[in-house]
Design an enzyme around this catalytic site. Structure first.
Site, PDB file in Angstrom:
ATOM      1  N   SER A   1       0.822  -1.214   0.000  1.00 30.65           N
ATOM      2  CA  SER A   1       0.000   0.000   0.000  1.00 30.65           C
ATOM      3  C   SER A   1       0.858   1.268   0.000  1.00 30.65           C
ATOM      4  O   SER A   1       0.465   2.285  -0.592  1.00 30.65           O
ATOM      5  CB  SER A   1      -0.934  -0.010   1.221  1.00 30.65           C
ATOM      6  OG  SER A   1      -0.194  -0.141   2.419  1.00 30.65           O
TER       7      SER A   1
ATOM      8  N   GLU B   1      10.874  -9.243  -4.370  1.00 26.03           N
ATOM      9  CA  GLU B   1      11.386  -8.014  -3.745  1.00 26.03           C
ATOM     10  C   GLU B   1      12.876  -8.157  -3.439  1.00 26.03           C
ATOM     11  O   GLU B   1      13.660  -7.228  -3.657  1.00 26.03           O
ATOM     12  CB  GLU B   1      10.600  -7.721  -2.462  1.00 26.03           C
ATOM     13  CG  GLU B   1       9.163  -7.302  -2.764  1.00 26.03           C
ATOM     14  CD  GLU B   1       8.280  -7.157  -1.538  1.00 26.03           C
ATOM     15  OE1 GLU B   1       7.247  -6.506  -1.659  1.00 26.03           O
ATOM     16  OE2 GLU B   1       8.620  -7.690  -0.464  1.00 26.03           O
TER      17      GLU B   1
HETATM   18  C1  5RP Z   1       5.014  -6.917   0.374  1.00 24.99           C
HETATM   19  C2  5RP Z   1       5.868  -6.171   1.331  1.00 24.99           C
HETATM   20  C3  5RP Z   1       5.442  -4.805   1.702  1.00 24.99           C
HETATM   21  O1  5RP Z   1       6.469  -3.926   1.433  1.00 24.99           O
HETATM   22  C4  5RP Z   1       5.111  -4.762   3.153  1.00 24.99           C
HETATM   23  O2  5RP Z   1       4.132  -5.780   3.421  1.00 24.99           O
HETATM   24  C5  5RP Z   1       4.575  -3.410   3.577  1.00 24.99           C
HETATM   25  O3  5RP Z   1       3.327  -3.211   2.987  1.00 24.99           O
HETATM   26  P1  5RP Z   1       2.477  -1.892   3.229  1.00 24.99           P
HETATM   27  O4  5RP Z   1       3.182  -0.784   2.523  1.00 24.99           O
HETATM   28  O5  5RP Z   1       1.133  -2.223   2.617  1.00 24.99           O
HETATM   29  O6  5RP Z   1       2.385  -1.669   4.711  1.00 24.99           O
HETATM   30  O7  5RP Z   1       6.875  -6.634   1.808  1.00 24.99           O
HETATM   31  O8  5RP Z   1       5.469  -8.220   0.181  1.00 24.99           O
END
Ligand code: 5RP
Length: 219
Positions: A30, A103
């Protein structure tokens, strides 16, 4: 201030790292969605992006941002992504959105990892957020048994399949004293694709949005 406002502030601050003519590594989540939306405003300035997930690819393409296959580029100057937890020395837990493997790959292909988050993500010790581990489905139970030695409870993320066709075990109830060693050990278990600890290659800069604006943390 709301968490969403903090995420948006951090995402906007990351735009300072975007240089003309570059291909940008783009994460998932997000917070990154705000970054993608800001990136759309300067899409003529950048060459394009390498994405860490199908969902980010679709969002960028909907904005008209060119998305490159990682195999077709020589690397990126920056990678912008969020985190589920970060310490002040920029060790991270990632993978809440399930995109941890791609990632980690895109981060590894980039010179500088700019992490963006609201300030609730800053912790003294990693582990309160369940640690995601992407696993090959046939190895799931064996890997879960081996993970028990860390003291937490591995739980299958029900109904979730990653972009790589794998499953995720979320290890609940950890208190991670040595993230680097744990990352190396878990990555050695046969059947593990990736653990969501980013310590060996943590972030290079953390931008935290909160009540008092954006705090920049360098390791
Ligand atoms: C996805 C991730 C995201 O970077 C992590 O979950 C943070 O998400 P958000 O910005 O929705 O808090 O690692 O795999």
């Amino acid at each position: 201030m709301s968490l969403e406002a903090g995420k948006k502030q951090a995402a906007k601050a990351a735009m300072e790292f975007v240089e003309a003519g570059e291909i940008i590594g783009v994460g998932t989540g997000s917070t990154v969605n705000y970054f993608i939306d800001f990136l759309a405003g300067v899409k003529g300035k950048i060459d394009g992006a390498v994405s860490s997930s199908v969902v980010s690819t679709e969002r960028m393409q909907a904005h008209g941002i060119k998305v490159y296959d990682l195999n077709d580029v020589n690397g990126m100057s920056i990678y912008v992504d969020g985190a589920d937890e970060s310490t002040r020395n920029l060790h991270l837990i990632k993978g809440g959105g399930g995109a941890l493997t791609r990632e980690k790959i895109v981060a590894a292909a980039s010179e500088k990892f700019v992490c963006i988050a609201d300030d609730s993500k800053l912790v003294n010790r990693l582990g309160k957020f369940p640690l995601p581990v992407e696993v090959i489905p046939m190895a799931r139970s064996m890997v879960a048994r081996k993970l028990m030695k860390y003291g937490g409870q591995p739980v299958l993320r029900e109904g979730f399949i990653t972009d790589n066709g794998c499953e995720i075990l979320d290890i609940q109830g950890l208190d991670i004293l040595d993230p680097l060693t744990m990352e190396q050990e878990i990555n050695q278990i046969p059947g593990v694709v990736t653990v969501g600890l980013f310590a060996e290659r943590g972030a290079d800069v953390l931008l935290l949005g909160g009540e008092n604006g954006v705090e920049r943390i360098d390791p």
